[in-house]
Design a protein around this motif. Structure first.
Motif, short mmCIF file in Angstrom:
data_model
loop_
_atom_site.label_atom_id
_atom_site.label_comp_id
_atom_site.label_asym_id
_atom_site.label_seq_id
_atom_site.Cartn_x
_atom_site.Cartn_y
_atom_site.Cartn_z
N LEU A 91 54.53 68.92 48.30
CA LEU A 91 55.89 68.21 48.48
C LEU A 91 56.09 67.50 49.51
N GLU A 92 55.97 68.19 50.79
CA GLU A 92 56.15 67.60 52.18
C GLU A 92 55.16 66.15 52.25
N SER A 93 53.70 66.39 51.75
CA SER A 93 52.97 65.23 51.77
C SER A 93 53.63 64.13 50.97
N LEU A 94 54.10 64.35 49.68
CA LEU A 94 54.59 63.24 48.93
C LEU A 94 55.84 62.32 49.77
N VAL A 95 56.77 63.46 50.25
CA VAL A 95 57.86 62.88 51.32
C VAL A 95 57.41 62.09 52.20
N GLN A 96 56.19 62.39 52.78
CA GLN A 96 55.75 61.85 53.99
C GLN A 96 55.11 60.34 53.38
N ALA A 97 54.75 60.50 52.28
CA ALA A 97 54.09 59.05 51.63
C ALA A 97 55.31 58.37 51.28
N GLN A 98 56.29 58.88 50.86
CA GLN A 98 57.71 58.05 50.51
C GLN A 98 57.89 57.31 51.92
N ARG A 99 57.87 57.93 53.13
CA ARG A 99 58.53 57.56 54.24
C ARG A 99 57.53 56.27 54.72
N LEU A 100 56.16 56.50 54.45
CA LEU A 100 55.36 55.49 54.84
C LEU A 100 55.44 54.29 53.86
N ARG A 101 55.68 54.49 52.70
CA ARG A 101 55.93 53.38 51.67
C ARG A 101 57.12 52.57 52.25
N SER A 102 58.22 53.10 52.59
CA SER A 102 59.32 52.68 52.70
C SER A 102 59.31 51.83 54.28
N SER A 103 58.36 52.05 55.14
CA SER A 103 58.14 51.39 56.32
C SER A 103 57.26 50.33 56.23
N SER A 104 56.45 50.22 55.12
CA SER A 104 55.54 49.26 54.73
C SER A 104 55.97 47.95 54.32
#
Length: 1073
Positions: free
Chosen positions: A874-887
């Protein structure tokens, strides 16, 4: 009544008063059982050594001792004991008592075994009693005793020999011969017996029987021979099965080792210290060396498959059905742990986890045709190549053909009579093997062949004397070859495989990946010498993705290569069939054309009947005729079983046996039309459920019945026989059209799809596809590559949208990608780690459109964290979400994070307090979260600190409606923190549960103050806490100010019942349930 221990007499000696004084023996005997003997200072190993030397000088002439200073023991009882032991019967009784003492002291009482007679027959050598084998004297309960002392480790041969210390000796004249008495001896010499005990005042007295001085070589044995006991190979004349050699016991040097280098005796001292001796291990007998070389040559000539299948760490878990049978757990693809280092690495890693003298059990499980036998045979190949130096012998024994009524087998036969080329195992070699079982590796292949049809591994041991199941029980329980290494292969179903759940190492055969299957096909044609065929064969295989998916099984992959080779040899434009049925019809068609009359039908009947008995072997007399047997062997349908008697044969593959069994069902007139649907095994039966041991037979049956007669059955049998299946086709069609796929379990639904695909009937396939439920849950059903392919074909043909649940299916990345890319799949759920691995792979390959679809379709609603890995994912998913938001390329949020509404946390008291802080940090990312459940049946115990961390996230959880904090060890401190933060949720929170915590009056008062501010709250549960009537009155008073609250549950044993009833009468919204 037989004595339980040697009747020791005269074991207490008073302290001598100086040289020349006589030492008088206390007549009190040391009688009784084991405890009396163990409480004395007599070492059992010394006793064994003493009794072993009794026959060395029993008939020699006694010569007077010339030493001037001697201590004379005037003990008639002890003299009579020595004289009595010269008789053959008494000597045997003494050895029997010593054997019982050895079993009592050294045997591991935790292992349950069979009777002594049973295992003596299994061994197959009447004379071997103690050479590496421990047999209980009598069945019954055994007391748990201490393990072997560190003074006597299991591998004593590698310890350095110590020179014997000096000691003063004296001589005793008895009718049986002179006895030397040594008054000071810190280390026991060979042939000495310690005499000491309570009240003797003498702690270092030893008795040596015989006239030989301590510094002279040992004379040859002239005592009576005991024919029932083997002689120790390291010491000629020794008849004790427990007597150790000089190399085994450094503190007991042979008399020859105590002589002077020049061969003369030292006249000044009878106990002169010996010089340093070589610690080199004794050489093996020539027969043993020759046998080992022959065994290596046998394995060295074996060729394994061109591509090696992988081993994955596995475990057995309770099945999803109501039965107690365990099944292989299905890990996520990213969780798989491949065995590293090959077979040598597996054996080395498992060996570190076993206790001394414990049998090491390594089990390899997998479906038929997955490559288990390769791993069993690979042990011998690796040993012959020098990769397993920890073993002196490696034996391979296939279990096919072992379990026949009336057959008896011994351990000797199991070791060497069943391999590829049986070898002769004489008595000397067999004793050598039994002496060092820790240097033996035994690979038993196809363990499921020993299982009865009802799943029971056999009756009581006494009823199965000499049976393979009794041998297996003895090996697993450590009664046979205790300390050896067992490498077992079996299918994961059946009770026999369930017993392997406690193996030291458990692995599953992974099968071929798509790339490995193509690599196998390429090497197959390269080794066959067909020029230009590899690429053409690979082109044929790629044109049939269904067969490529089925090539996950090495057995099917080999069949595909064989048919491809035959098609390419014809020279015409070739094409592989689209089904498994067509594949095996193509292989058997040329063989069936030249078959004797009725040979194929007779072989098909045998395949079905042996499959019903859970067997795959045939005897020579079972064939319809000698011509039929010759035809089957020449056509490669059956092959001889190595090492078996009576001309036993086995089907060349399990899949072929399934095909032949289905052919018998299709052609047999004994099977009624209305009975045929039960053999598809699609609908459960309450009474006498169908035993689907031939698990591929239902698919082949559908193909043989429904496919066009000219290209299917017509290629195998005469037209008249093929026409008899018309009625069976109509019966099966009616049955399949009445089925409701939405009511079937996931595994039966997949089997229905396979049967419909093999039928190759468009109307039937369309009917099954359209009946699939829109929410297709496959949770817990293992998806092999062929399953994923058939499922994808059905979803394409259905013409409607689907939501898939692919959790706990073990689907591989290629299968997941193919299903996610379907336009008919609008929503899917899979393991978080597998899905994120797919995203990363698509991103690296630059497949933007498919990546976008995979991200948009993925959902985790609802999500339940049951392990630390779930929180990490779940932490990895949230991290991917944050990277997507900054892309800039993919702005926005992930739908899986944005749309999560229900989150459960159930890690329990062990991991809950450690993992919750990590969960609290990522909670603000789930802006749509409505239900947060922190309750667990085993209690999470996040405590006051966890509540404080959770309260800090309330301002971001603007949609939270339900908050469950039950059973989390919350005290007044946590309740006060919670009350302070609750107003942040005043507009959305509907239900708050603080059930079964540790909240007292202070915490209740804080909650009462916050209650009027919670405008949306409807239910508050504070039952089973620790506040008293004062806290209850505070809550009741606050409740009157909150007309919007519908229920306040606050029954707790710390409030008097009268007070609770009074409060409930004042406000009916108070619940006391």
């Amino acid at each position: 009544m037989r004595r339980l221990a040697p009747h020791l007499v005269g074991s207490h000696l008073p302290e001598p008063q100086g040289s020349g004084h006589c030492a008088t023996v206390d007549p009190g005997p040391l009688e009784g059982g084991y405890l009396e003997l163990l409480n004395s200072s007599a070492d059992p190993l010394h006793l064994y050594h003493f009794y072993d030397q009794m026959d060395l000088a029993a008939e020699e002439e006694a010569e007077p001792c010339s030493e001037p200073d001697t201590d004379t023991i005037n003990c008639d009882q002890f003299s009579r004991l020595l004289c009595d032991m010269e008789g053959d019967e008494e000597t045997r009784e003494a050895y029997a008592n010593i054997a019982e003492l050895d079993q009592y002291v050294f045997q591991d009482s935790q292992l349950e075994g069979l009777s002594r007679d049973l295992f003596m027959e299994h061994i197959g050598l009447d004379g071997v009693l103690g050479e590496g084998l421990e047999v209980p004297a009598e069945p019954g309960p055994r007391s748990q005793k201490r393990p072997l002392s560190e003074e006597h480790p299991a591998d004593l041969k590698h310890r350095k020999l110590e020179p014997p210390p000096t000691a003063s000796a004296s001589c005793l004249h008895l009718p049986a011969g002179p006895i030397q008495v040594i008054s000071t001896m810190p280390t026991l010499l060979q042939g000495l017996w310690p005499i000491s005990g309570a009240g003797t005042g003498l702690c270092s007295i030893f008795i040596c029987h015989g006239e030989t001085p301590l510094t002279s070589p040992a004379p040859p044995s002239t005592g009576p021979a005991v024919h029932s006991l083997p002689k120790s190979p390291a010491r000629p004349g020794s008849t004790s099965p427990f007597a150790p050699s000089a190399a085994d016991l450094p503190s007991m040097p042979e008399p020859a080792l105590t002589a002077r280098p020049d061969g003369t005796e030292d006249k000044s001292s009878p106990c002169q210290a010996a010089p340093e001796v070589s610690t080199e291990l004794p050489k093996w007998p020539e027969t043993v060396r020759r046998f080992q070389d022959a065994l290596r040559d046998q394995y060295a000539g074996h060729d394994g498959p061109a591509v090696e299948v992988d081993l994955v760490s596995a475990r057995l878990e309770k099945g999803s059905n109501k039965s107690q049978e365990r099944e292989l757990a299905t890990p996520d693809w990213a969780e798989r742990q491949l065995a590293r280092g090959g077979l040598a690495g597996v054996l080395a890693a498992a060996g570190h986890r076993r206790r001394p003298r414990e049998t090491l059990v390594i089990a390899v499980l997998g479906k038929a045709g997955q490559g288990k036998s390769h791993w069993a045979r690979a042990a011998g190949v690796a040993w012959a190549g020098g990769q397993l130096p920890q073993y002196d012998f490696v034996f391979y024994a296939p279990c096919r053909g072992l379990d026949r009524p009336g057959d008896t087998h011994h351990l000797r036969e199991l070791l060497c009579s069943l391999g590829p080329r049986p070898l002769a195992l004489d008595d000397e070699v067999f004793r050598h093997v039994l002496r060092r079982p820790d240097r033996v590796l035994l690979a038993l292949d196809a363990l499921e062949e020993l299982e009865a049809p009802d799943g029971c591994p056999g009756g009581p041991p006494t009823a199965e004397r000499g049976s393979p199941r009794g041998l297996l029980a003895g090996l697993l329980q450590g009664q046979l070859l205790r300390g050896c290494t067992l490498l077992l292969t079996a299918r994961p179903r059946g009770r026999l495989a369930q017993s392997l759940s406690k193996a030291h190492a458990l692995f599953e055969v992974a099968g071929f990946s798509g790339a490995q299957a193509q690599d196998y096909a390429r090497r197959y044609f390269e080794t066959s010498g067909a020029t230009g065929h590899p690429e053409r064969a690979l082109a044929l295989l790629r044109d049939r993705p269904f067969l490529l998916a089925h090539s996950h099984s090495p057995a099917v992959c080999r069949a595909v290569c064989q048919l491809s080779e035959a098609l390419l040899a014809q020279g015409d434009p070739a094409q592989l069939p689209p089904t498994l049925t067509g594949l095996y019809v193509g292989l058997l068609g040329p063989v069936a054309r030249g078959s004797p009359p009725g040979a194929l039908a007779g072989l098909a009947k045998l395949a079905w009947e042996t499959g019903r008995r859970h067997q795959g072997t045939l005897r020579e007399g079972q064939f319809p005729s000698a011509e039929a047997r010759t035809w089957a062997v020449a056509g490669g349908l059956v092959r001889p079983v190595p090492g078996t008697t009576g001309g036993q044969l086995a089907f060349s593959s399990f899949v072929l046996q399934c095909f032949l069994g289905a052919l018998w069902l299709a052609l047999s007139g004994d099977i009624k039309d209305k009975e045929l649907p039960q053999y598809l095994a699609l609908t459960p039966r309450k009474k006498r459920p169908y035993d689907n041991w031939l698990e591929a037979a239902p698919r082949f049956l559908s193909g043989l019945v429904f496919q066009p007669r000219a290209t299917c059955l017509g290629a195998l049998v005469a037209p008249a026989e093929a026409a008899s299946v018309d009625r069976k086709r109509r019966a099966l069609a009616r049955y399949l059209r009445r089925l409701q796929p939405g009511s079937l379990r996931a595994r039966r639904l997949l089997e229905l799809l396979h049967c419909a695909h093999e039928a190759q009937e468009a109307a039937l396939w369309q009917h099954v596809a359209q009946q699939l439920p829109a929410r297709l849950g496959l949770l817990g059903a293992r998806l092999a590559p062929a399953d994923a392919f058939v499922l994808g074909q059905a979803l394409r043909a259905a013409g409607k949208d689907f939501s898939l649940d692919l959790r706990s299916t073990g689907i591989d990345p290629s299968g997941l990608e193919s299903l996610v890319g379907l336009a008919s799949v609008t929503r899917f759920r899979a393991a978080l780690s597998d899905t994120m691995g797919l995203w990363e792979s698509l991103q690296q390959r630059g497949e933007t459109r498919l990546l976008q679809a995979a991200e948009d379709k993925f959902t985790i609603e609802p999500f339940k964290a049951k392990s630390l890995k779930d929180v990490e994912d779940l932490e990895s998913l949230v991290q991917a979400q944050r990277l997507r938001s900054s892309s800039e390329e993919a702005p926005g949020t992930l739908p899986a994070v944005r749309d999560l509404k229900k989150l459960e946390f159930a890690l329990g008291p062990g991991w809950g307090p450690q993992a919750f802080p990590r969960l609290a940090k990522i909670l603000p990312a789930f802006s749509s979260l409505q239900h947060l459940d922190l309750d667990s049946l085993s209690e999470n115990k996040i405590g006051d600190q966890g509540v404080a961390q959770l309260s800090a996230t309330f301002p971001q959880l603007k949609a939270l409606e339900t908050l469950n904090l039950s059973q989390n060890s919350i005290t007044d401190v946590g309740a006060c923190k919670l009350a302070e933060a609750l107003p942040s949720l005043a507009a959305t929170l509907l239900r708050l549960s603080l059930y079964n915590n540790c909240i007292c009056d202070l915490g209740a008062e804080s909650l009462a103050r916050a209650l009027p501010e919670m405008a949306s709250l409807r239910v508050l549960d504070v039952q089973y806490n620790k506040f008293t009537a004062a806290g209850a009155q505070q809550l009741a008073s606050s409740l009157r100010k909150c007309p919007h609250v519908e229920t306040l549950a606050m029954w707790t044993p710390t409030i008097p019942f009268g007070v609770q009833e009074h409060l409930q009468q004042l406000d009916s919204r108070i619940s006391l349930r």
